[in-house]
Design an enzyme around this catalytic site. Structure first.
Site, PDB file in Angstrom:
ATOM      1  N   LYS A  82      50.235  52.940 -10.008  1.00 24.24           N
ATOM      2  CA  LYS A  82      51.365  52.928  -9.065  1.00 24.24           C
ATOM      3  C   LYS A  82      52.480  52.151  -9.736  1.00 24.24           C
ATOM      4  O   LYS A  82      52.233  51.279 -10.570  1.00 24.24           O
ATOM      5  CB  LYS A  82      50.959  52.209  -7.771  1.00 24.24           C
ATOM      6  CG  LYS A  82      51.806  52.563  -6.590  1.00 24.24           C
ATOM      7  CD  LYS A  82      51.274  53.795  -5.887  1.00 24.24           C
ATOM      8  CE  LYS A  82      52.042  54.115  -4.634  1.00 24.24           C
ATOM      9  NZ  LYS A  82      51.432  55.229  -3.904  1.00 24.24           N
ATOM     10  N   GLY A 182      54.933  56.140  13.901  1.00 24.51           N
ATOM     11  CA  GLY A 182      55.770  56.545  12.768  1.00 24.51           C
ATOM     12  C   GLY A 182      55.718  58.046  12.598  1.00 24.51           C
ATOM     13  O   GLY A 182      54.700  58.600  12.176  1.00 24.51           O
ATOM     14  N   GLY A 184      57.659  60.116  10.609  1.00 20.42           N
ATOM     15  CA  GLY A 184      58.510  60.504   9.483  1.00 20.42           C
ATOM     16  C   GLY A 184      57.937  61.757   8.831  1.00 20.42           C
ATOM     17  O   GLY A 184      57.475  62.672   9.517  1.00 20.42           O
TER      18      GLY A 184
HETATM   19  P1  NAD Z   1      58.511  58.082   6.055  1.00 23.29           P
HETATM   20  O1  NAD Z   1      59.370  56.974   5.603  1.00 23.29           O
HETATM   21  O2  NAD Z   1      59.003  59.487   5.985  1.00 23.29           O
HETATM   22  O3  NAD Z   1      58.043  57.838   7.579  1.00 23.29           O
HETATM   23  C1  NAD Z   1      57.719  56.612   8.096  1.00 23.29           C
HETATM   24  C2  NAD Z   1      58.276  56.560   9.516  1.00 23.29           C
HETATM   25  O4  NAD Z   1      57.776  55.377  10.149  1.00 23.29           O
HETATM   26  C3  NAD Z   1      59.796  56.506   9.577  1.00 23.29           C
HETATM   27  O5  NAD Z   1      60.273  57.509  10.478  1.00 23.29           O
HETATM   28  C4  NAD Z   1      60.084  55.099  10.092  1.00 23.29           C
HETATM   29  O6  NAD Z   1      61.254  55.034  10.897  1.00 23.29           O
HETATM   30  C5  NAD Z   1      58.854  54.811  10.901  1.00 23.29           C
HETATM   31  N1  NAD Z   1      58.540  53.390  11.098  1.00 23.29           N
HETATM   32  C6  NAD Z   1      58.716  52.352  10.237  1.00 23.29           C
HETATM   33  N2  NAD Z   1      58.281  51.217  10.811  1.00 23.29           N
HETATM   34  C7  NAD Z   1      57.806  51.538  12.028  1.00 23.29           C
HETATM   35  C8  NAD Z   1      57.207  50.807  13.078  1.00 23.29           C
HETATM   36  N3  NAD Z   1      57.022  49.479  12.998  1.00 23.29           N
HETATM   37  N4  NAD Z   1      56.840  51.461  14.220  1.00 23.29           N
HETATM   38  C9  NAD Z   1      57.038  52.805  14.329  1.00 23.29           C
HETATM   39  N5  NAD Z   1      57.603  53.548  13.352  1.00 23.29           N
HETATM   40  C10 NAD Z   1      57.980  52.928  12.229  1.00 23.29           C
HETATM   41  O7  NAD Z   1      57.137  57.910   5.215  1.00 23.29           O
HETATM   42  P2  NAD Z   1      55.974  58.979   5.047  1.00 23.29           P
HETATM   43  O8  NAD Z   1      56.129  59.672   3.739  1.00 23.29           O
HETATM   44  O9  NAD Z   1      55.815  59.759   6.302  1.00 23.29           O
HETATM   45  O10 NAD Z   1      54.725  58.004   4.866  1.00 23.29           O
HETATM   46  C11 NAD Z   1      54.174  57.304   5.970  1.00 23.29           C
HETATM   47  C12 NAD Z   1      53.035  56.416   5.471  1.00 23.29           C
HETATM   48  O11 NAD Z   1      52.022  57.235   4.864  1.00 23.29           O
HETATM   49  C13 NAD Z   1      53.455  55.393   4.399  1.00 23.29           C
HETATM   50  O12 NAD Z   1      52.679  54.230   4.570  1.00 23.29           O
HETATM   51  C14 NAD Z   1      53.060  56.076   3.096  1.00 23.29           C
HETATM   52  O13 NAD Z   1      52.781  55.125   2.085  1.00 23.29           O
HETATM   53  C15 NAD Z   1      51.794  56.786   3.520  1.00 23.29           C
HETATM   54  N6  NAD Z   1      51.474  57.959   2.689  1.00 23.29           N
HETATM   55  C16 NAD Z   1      52.363  58.968   2.570  1.00 23.29           C
HETATM   56  C17 NAD Z   1      52.033  60.071   1.796  1.00 23.29           C
HETATM   57  C18 NAD Z   1      52.983  61.242   1.676  1.00 23.29           C
HETATM   58  O14 NAD Z   1      52.553  62.312   1.211  1.00 23.29           O
HETATM   59  N7  NAD Z   1      54.235  61.120   2.089  1.00 23.29           N
HETATM   60  C19 NAD Z   1      50.800  60.142   1.130  1.00 23.29           C
HETATM   61  C20 NAD Z   1      49.890  59.080   1.291  1.00 23.29           C
HETATM   62  C21 NAD Z   1      50.246  57.989   2.076  1.00 23.29           C
END
Ligand code: NAD
Length: 350
Positions: A82, A182, A184
């Site tokens: 990472k 969350g 997102g």
């Molecule tokens: P993202 O940034 O698109 O979405 C995260 C969402 O969470 C955002 O909409 C943000 O506003 C919201 N958020 C932040 N703090 C919050 C809180 N306290 N309460 C409620 N909502 C909150 O990120 P993502 O790509 O959807 O990833 C989400 C998680 O999954 C991260 O921890 C990331 O490391 C993990 N992850 C993502 C992937 C991937 O393919 N994108 C793969 C493995 C792990």
């Protein structure tokens, strides 16, 4: 390096930790190569501000170790790595900075293969690629696998169904109350899939209007972000931040299971015991959120990327989750220990 830094690096047994700085572009990065036992260390580049070098280091060490476990449990021929680039992605990111970062990745000669992560995008990886072939998660137009988030969401769904079968004897999620914290890139897709499954869904997000818009579209209840962990439900799905399961939050949880995409959900390893003592089934994050890396790994297939093959692999997360949960039950260990043992066995057997 001072003793504290060396101690931190030694703690998880990293093969290498590389610091990068470039005064011209302002690049400040740390690349963590935890293990290359099973293959090149694969893992994304996180771009975010950190309050100190120690915080950035801690993040890269924990995240790269989790990638080793994630790839090993998922049955991939990749190790764990990472990188973090320090700074607000909205202000620090420039083509020159990403190219300088690409040179640093290239200098590792393929030991580390990067991809997108929080704060970096598929488009950013195209820029990194100008300087190195050791980059994945490229756009579909470039022969890559594109945004990994939908695959991650599908993997979490597979893990959730397996967890449901383990607890309630059925993988049918219809009528189950699920809270998605969350919504997102991953949480938003997951919530839509859960709505199709007929779940009684509640969603929360700190970003203005995001949860409301989604809830309106797919039919869900909106809850305030500070209520997400307290809301009574069958399954809590953390899809926002890490560290949310801790000594303070666990006693207040009102769920039977936790299955979500957020990386490093446990603040400390001992939180796995806390969850177990509270009678909450925890599907380890690095088991159920492997859909993204499953998808990216398909870019390295001899015949090139195939979505069909990737989806088959992602669906396999259900079977892996079942093995982990059953093993934990049989051996009276936490689900995290069971998953790590599975990973360690693979690291020995290859
Ligand atoms: P993202 O940034 O698109 O979405 C995260 C969402 O969470 C955002 O909409 C943000 O506003 C919201 N958020 C932040 N703090 C919050 C809180 N306290 N309460 C409620 N909502 C909150 O990120 P993502 O790509 O959807 O990833 C989400 C998680 O999954 C991260 O921890 C990331 O490391 C993990 N992850 C993502 C992937 C991937 O393919 N994108 C793969 C493995 C792990």
């Amino acid at each position: 390096m001072d003793i504290d830094v060396l101690e931190r690096i030694g703690r998880f047994g990293h093969e290498g930790v590389y610091t990068v700085s470039d005064t011209v572009t302002g690049l400040q990065a740390i690349i963590g190569v935890h293990s290359t036992t099973l293959g090149p260390a694969l893992g994304g580049t996180r771009i975010r501000p950190y309050s100190s070098f120690a915080d950035a280091l801690e993040d890269v060490l924990r995240l790269s170790r989790a990638m080793t476990y994630k790839a090993a449990v998922a049955g991939l021929q990749f190790g764990g790595g990472k990188a973090v680039i320090v700074g607000d992605p909205l202000t620090v990111k420039s083509e020159a900075l990403l190219e300088a970062y690409g040179k640093a990745v290239d200098a590792l000669g393929g030991k580390y293969v990067t991809a997108e992560d929080v704060g970096s995008t598929v488009a950013d990886m195209s820029v990194v690629r100008r300087q190195t072939p050791y980059v994945s998660g490229l756009s579909v137009e470039e022969g890559g696998s594109g945004d990994p988030s939908p695959a991650t969401a599908r993997g979490v769904l597979a893990g959730m169904k397996a967890t449901s079968a383990h607890i309630w004897g059925t993988s049918d999620l219809a009528g189950r109350r699920v809270v998605v914290q969350g919504v997102g890139k991953v949480g938003g897709v997951l919530a839509s899939l859960l709505s199709e499954e007929g779940c009684d869904l509640a969603v929360a997000d700190v970003a203005d209007g995001v949860a409301e818009e989604l809830a309106e579209r797919i039919g869900a209840t909106v809850i305030a972000p500070d209520q997400a962990l307290l809301y009574p439900c069958d399954i809590l799905s953390p899809c926002a931040l890490g560290g949310i399961l801790n000594a303070r939050s666990i006693p207040t949880l009102e769920c039977a299971a936790v299955v979500g995409s957020a990386n490093n959900q446990l603040a400390e390893d001992s939180d796995a015991d806390r969850l177990s003592r509270a009678g909450i089934v925890y599907a380890p994050d690095f088991v159920v959120n492997a859909g993204g890396i499953d998808n990216i790994a398909e870019e390295f297939h001899a015949d090139g990327y195939s979505e069909e093959r990737a989806l088959v692999r992602v669906a396999g997360i259900g079977g892996v989750t079942t093995r982990v949960l059953e093993r934990a039950r049989e051996q009276s260990v936490t689900t995290v220990s069971a998953a790590r043992r599975l990973a360690e066995e693979r690291l020995v057997s290859g």
